[in-house]
Design an enzyme around this catalytic site. Sequence first.
Site, PDB file in Angstrom:
ATOM      1  N   ARG A  32       0.835  -1.205   0.000  1.00 20.18           N
ATOM      2  CA  ARG A  32       0.000   0.000   0.000  1.00 20.18           C
ATOM      3  C   ARG A  32       0.868   1.253   0.000  1.00 20.18           C
ATOM      4  NH1 ARG A  32      -5.208  -1.877   2.580  1.00 20.18           N
ATOM      5  NH2 ARG A  32      -4.805  -3.943   3.423  1.00 20.18           N
ATOM      6  N   LYS A  63     -14.269  -2.345   5.863  1.00 17.57           N
ATOM      7  CA  LYS A  63     -13.232  -2.138   4.856  1.00 17.57           C
ATOM      8  C   LYS A  63     -11.969  -1.530   5.474  1.00 17.57           C
ATOM      9  CE  LYS A  63     -15.845  -3.610   1.497  1.00 17.57           C
ATOM     10  NZ  LYS A  63     -16.823  -4.317   2.323  1.00 17.57           N
ATOM     11  N   ASP A  64     -10.848  -1.722   4.761  1.00 15.86           N
ATOM     12  CA  ASP A  64      -9.545  -1.276   5.241  1.00 15.86           C
ATOM     13  C   ASP A  64      -9.433   0.245   5.242  1.00 15.86           C
ATOM     14  OD1 ASP A  64      -8.892  -3.916   5.403  1.00 15.86           O
ATOM     15  OD2 ASP A  64      -7.629  -3.941   3.621  1.00 15.86           O
ATOM     16  N   LYS A  65      -8.486   0.740   6.027  1.00 13.39           N
ATOM     17  CA  LYS A  65      -8.226   2.185   6.090  1.00 13.39           C
ATOM     18  C   LYS A  65      -7.368   2.648   4.913  1.00 13.39           C
ATOM     19  CE  LYS A  65      -6.212   5.847   8.988  1.00 13.39           C
ATOM     20  NZ  LYS A  65      -5.261   6.383   8.006  1.00 13.39           N
TER      21      LYS A  65
END
Length: 423
Positions: A29, A87-89
Amino acid sequence: MIRTPYPLEADLGMGWYVTDTPGTGGVLRATPEDFQVEEVPLDAPADEGPYLICRLTKRNWEHQHAMKSIASAMGISHRRIAWAGTKDKNAVTTQYISIYGVDEETVAGVHLKEIELEPVGRSQHQLALGGLTGNRFSITVRGCTGPDLRATVEACTAAAAAGFPNYFGLQRFGVVRPVTHLVGREILRGDYRAAVETYVGLAFPDESPEVQETRRTFLETGEPGPAIAALPNHLGFEKAVLSGLAGAPGDYAAALKNLPPKLLSMFVSAYQSWLFNRVLSMRLADGTDLDDPLPGERLLFANGREDTVTEKNKRIVSVHMKRGRCAVALFMPGSEPRESVGRDDERMIALLDEDGITAEDFARAADFVGLRYKGTLRPIAVRADVTAEVVGQDVGLAFSLPPGHYATTVCREFMKADPHAMI
């Protein structure tokens, strides 16, 4: 198979890779745009109902913080917002949420940075966790350093279709502070003081030195006031627990209930996830392939039916598995006792006995957090039809997964990198 060299993964039960490739390395990421998720809804919204269904697209927002901020912008309680998946950050995510008792004009008045909220219909019922078809992922791994990237990616892409260990990923336990399962264990034990001390006081090296010192001081003194003043605002949930403790000294159970109900329930779920990971790793350590059903193991069929592998049905079970009709699964324990039917069940029971936790504890915890924990089956393998592309030192991956399965579990087999490179 290769054993993970990373202590953090081992601590969380993610003990093995099933591929023998050296790994691509790289960073998962580098920017939120490198990790894009699109939720596939279970049902199309209707035209009527008290729940407004909205498509929510957000960039680099922690899930609970986003929901509370949206609620605040509309002047309503965050408890009126529900969703099918968390959901992811550090990502760009698109999902659906239901909001009780608001109209389109109220939603149009929400103006939050890097959040888009679009009404798409109504429903007679709020969304519930797991109520989605799945998620589509578009992921870029940057700066890969592994040898022969193309060969590695090709090998892992083929292996993904056969199946990787269906571990619960790092996000389940906390990215910077993987403590949710430890808090859940204390809740199950009924030791709410230990749960608070773990949640607020356990320091991790990826936090700032100031935050680490504040946590340690709270553990030593038990005084919530100085910690409330010292912790930064982004640690609002810890501050909420401390505020509850300041208002009712010694009432650790009430302090925990200052947390949003869905967050509180995730602690116990994380403990179940930790048990699953550990037993799955024990099975892999035996050298048993994911697609090799053993007598005494549990089976989960696509239609939800459950069965058990026997010497008599093992051959036909293998055929059903190859055709995608069923999967070997582990039973994640809960409040409803089940008869032990095989080695994996025996291992799960041994881990519970080690922690001193019973079915009655799950029932009590369910009353405390407001969510039932009956126990459930989870497949031991996650299969994905991955489309991959290598461009220079970057690797692009696109695939879809069913609800409750982790994209990072797929990515870790490709990367074989330090888990901190995937958060």
